[in-house]
Motif scaffolding. Structure first.
Motif: not given
Length: 689
Positions: A4-9, A14-23, A475-488
């Protein structure tokens, strides 16, 4: 692995959940009084939505502005300093440089609101000399003990120990640390030799003091969040925090050096932009991340972000000599307030309505017109946000724009609303030109990457004015910082000042110092339980021509530093200088100022499923039509615009503007004379005509 990625603005978390299948992306309101409340509410809701058991969550990546806000608002800890005799006022004197050279009416932050008040700065007899770190005068331990006792009596919460040339020999600082542990063990302590072991006394002293300034509250916040996660059932979740240099650190490492969290939020957005851009064929992008309070701009040629020079890394006017991705920030967000100033000028921002009270249409007590209110009245935003969880009131927007702007300017509400958008866009256009042209890059050679909750509402207009041909909407522009958290990846940076000339280099010393830094990085990553196969080390040298005041970063080959490898360092520096400044000076000696080792712990790759293919007609995603007001070729007009559901769009769908694409975390505005195409990963590419 479930992450889970969580970015406080400033307005939303913004939050994102990933597990390889779910985004899965989720968005909730920020709780400014205690951000951890909103964080936990969002994590709990997200797990419920995807049906994940709490004990199955293995990683939580967190981006927070808590350290930055403390500096900007002046709400950090009371810090005491112990320094070398004769250097008590370095924090005040700085470099005799005023922010505005010709202004007699200006605020000088480090003097009007110093990180360490003068009464809390204490000196002690000791002296280490350059260049070899020899002890000229031993530490007066009794005087140091007396100073620490005085700090404790005075109510100091944190201590920064900053001795002259301690980066060459930290012995005296380590001796003081032992005394603090005996006399004042509850104090939060920062040693210059550990936090900022580099030359440039003012910047290094300030960085160390900032670490103590934000340390107690940041460490407490991190510890509290870890406890909340365990109490809520996330017993296997490892907490990581985003750093300003572009990677994440473990909770314990972040609590030790929280100064690296300053300005870290935008860095996650850059990482997210790089990850998403790799899913297109576009290599040169400028990211425009518009949130509730600010807009962050990063120029990313060849999908490689630039790094700020260590003399340019500032927060709230204070020097923070830490690795920091080169990001420009202006006060332009969805909550930016529009007003008529005392001189009668129509202005937008930098002041923001924030999360509370927020824009008037949020019905939370807001009484001033904002950019969001303007977008509502122009029809660009619908009456429901966050996937229907938040209903907004357009009538409140009309009231505040009428009262605060239209009546004063003698214009219609619609004209004032368009004026708000145009001023907002112009502020961002100027900022993008500044960030790109100042380093010799033409924005017309780049695509505009629109992200943040409001980025894709303004991207088409901004891109057109800049001559840019393409807008990328992930695909998730409003939560991109949260996406970046789990992509780094995990990232640690260790440095040492060298001051060696290319005409007489000590290769053995350089090699020895690089090896020592590599051992520090390896130890840190192994403490974080990173498998050896996932660890990589990168050597960096910060070089300049003899006589210059600024350095450029050059990568250094790993392994034994041979004469051939040293020649490559010189060649790379000449080439880098030529790229940056259009000139090189190959006959001038090169000075290696600092060396660094970046230790990277590779995290699992973030994967995204492809969307199903379809014919070009996007009618299956069509919801309804509504009128939107645009200014086209100088003429204001109302255009019937189709509204589409982002989640029903398919690979190959083409949408001709004007149109709107709705999704939970943002609204995508396709202006007249623009055409949007959906690619195989669901990313929208808008052609600006």
């Amino acid at each position: 692995m479930k992450r889970i990625g969580v970015d406080v603005g400033g307005t939303f978390t913004d939050l994102i959940y990933v597990d390889g299948e779910t985004f899965e992306v989720y968005k909730t309101s920020t709780t400014p009084h205690d951000p951890s409340i909103g964080v936990m509410e969002g994590i709990n809701q997200l797990c419920s939505i995807v049906g994940a058991k709490r004990e199955e969550i293995m990683e939580v990546f967190h981006g927070t502005t808590i350290a930055t806000n403390m500096v900007l608002e002046g709400k950090g800890a009371r810090v005491g300093m112990l320094t070398t005799e004769g250097f008590r006022d370095i924090l005040h004197i700085a470099r005799h440089k005023r922010p505005y050279n010709f202004s007699i009416m200006q605020d000088i932050p480090w003097q009007t609101n110093p990180v360490v008040q003068r009464r809390d700065r204490h000196v002690v007899s000791e002296r280490v000399t350059a260049p070899n770190g020899e002890v000229l005068k031993p530490l007066d331990k009794e005087k140091a003990r007396a100073a620490i006792r005085k700090m404790k009596e005075d109510g100091v919460e944190a201590i920064s120990v900053c001795f002259l040339f301690s980066f060459l020999n930290p012995t005296h600082e380590q001796e003081v640390l032992k005394i603090i542990e005996e006399e004042f063990p509850e104090a939060y302590v920062s040693l210059r030799s550990e936090v900022s072991p580099q030359f440039r006394e003012y910047e290094s002293f300030t960085t160390t003091s900032l670490n103590s300034y934000v340390g107690p509250k940041t460490a407490s916040y991190i510890k509290n969040l870890e406890s909340m996660l365990v109490s809520a059932g996330y017993v296997n979740a490892n907490l990581h925090l985003m750093q300003s240099g572009g990677g994440v650190a473990t909770a314990s490492a972040a609590a030790e050096k929280p100064v690296h969290l300053l300005m870290s939020g935008p860095a996650a957005g850059v990482q997210g932009a790089i990850w998403a851009s790799k899913l297109t064929e576009i290599k040169n992008v400028i990211s425009l991340d518009i949130g509730g309070t600010s807009a962050d701009i990063a120029v990313i040629p060849n999908l490689k972000p630039g790094m700020k020079h260590l003399l340019d890394t500032q927060v709230g006017g204070y020097s923070a000599m830490i690795p920091m991705i080169d990001i420009g920030t202006i006060g332009a967000g969805g909550g930016s307030v529009a007003y008529i100033d005392e001189g009668g000028f129509f202005r937008v921002g930098p002041r923001s309505a924030g999360a509370v009270p927020g824009p008037a249409c949020y019905d939370r007590g807001g009484t001033e017109p904002t950019v969001t209110d303007a977008n509502i009245l122009l029809g660009r935003l619908g009456t429901e946000l966050l996937g229907g969880r938040m209903t907004i009131k357009p009538e409140y927007s009309r009231d505040v724009i009428q009262k605060n702007l239209a009546d004063k300017l003698g214009r219609t509400v619609e004209e004032c609303s368009l004026g708000i958008i145009e001023i907002m866009n112009n502020n961002m256009i100027q900022a993008i030109e500044k960030e790109s042209i100042r380093i010799g890059l033409d924005p017309r050679d780049f695509a505009l990457f629109a992200c943040g909750g409001a980025g894709s509402l303004h991207a088409c207009a901004v891109a057109r004015e800049l001559g840019m041909k393409t807008v990328i909407v992930p695909t998730s522009p409003g939560a991109l910082c949260a996406v970046g958290l789990v992509a780094t990846n995990l990232l640690y940076d260790f440095s040492k000042t060298e001051m060696q000339l290319s005409t007489k280099p000590d290769l053995d010393k350089l090699d020895k110092d690089f090896t020592a830094l590599e051992q520090e990085a390896l130890s840190r990553l192994k403490e974080d339980r990173v498998p050896e196969a996932d660890i990589s080390l990168q050597r960096v040298a910060e070089c300049r021509y003899l006589g210059q005041g600024y350095e450029l970063r050059v990568t250094v080959p790993n392994g034994k530093l041979t004469p051939e490898a040293f020649e490559k360092i010189k060649e790379d520096f000449h080439r880098t200088h030529l790229e940056f400044f259009g000139k090189d000076y190959k006959e001038t000696a090169i000075e290696i100022v600092n060396i660094r080792v970046e230790g990277v712990g590779k995290m699992p790759e973030l994967e995204i499923a492809k969307v199903p293919a379809s014919k070009e007609d996007p009618s299956a995603a069509y919801k309804y039509s509504r009128d939107i007001i645009f200014k086209v070729n100088g003429e204001i007009g109302t255009y019937e615009s189709k509204v589409y559901d982002r989640y029903k769009l398919r690979d190959g769908n083409v949408i001709v503007g004007p149109a709107v694409i709705d999704q939970m975390d943002t609204t995508v505005l396709i202006e007249p004379n623009c055409t949007a195409t959906v690619n195989e990963y669901g990313i929208i590419l808008i052609d600006i005509q």
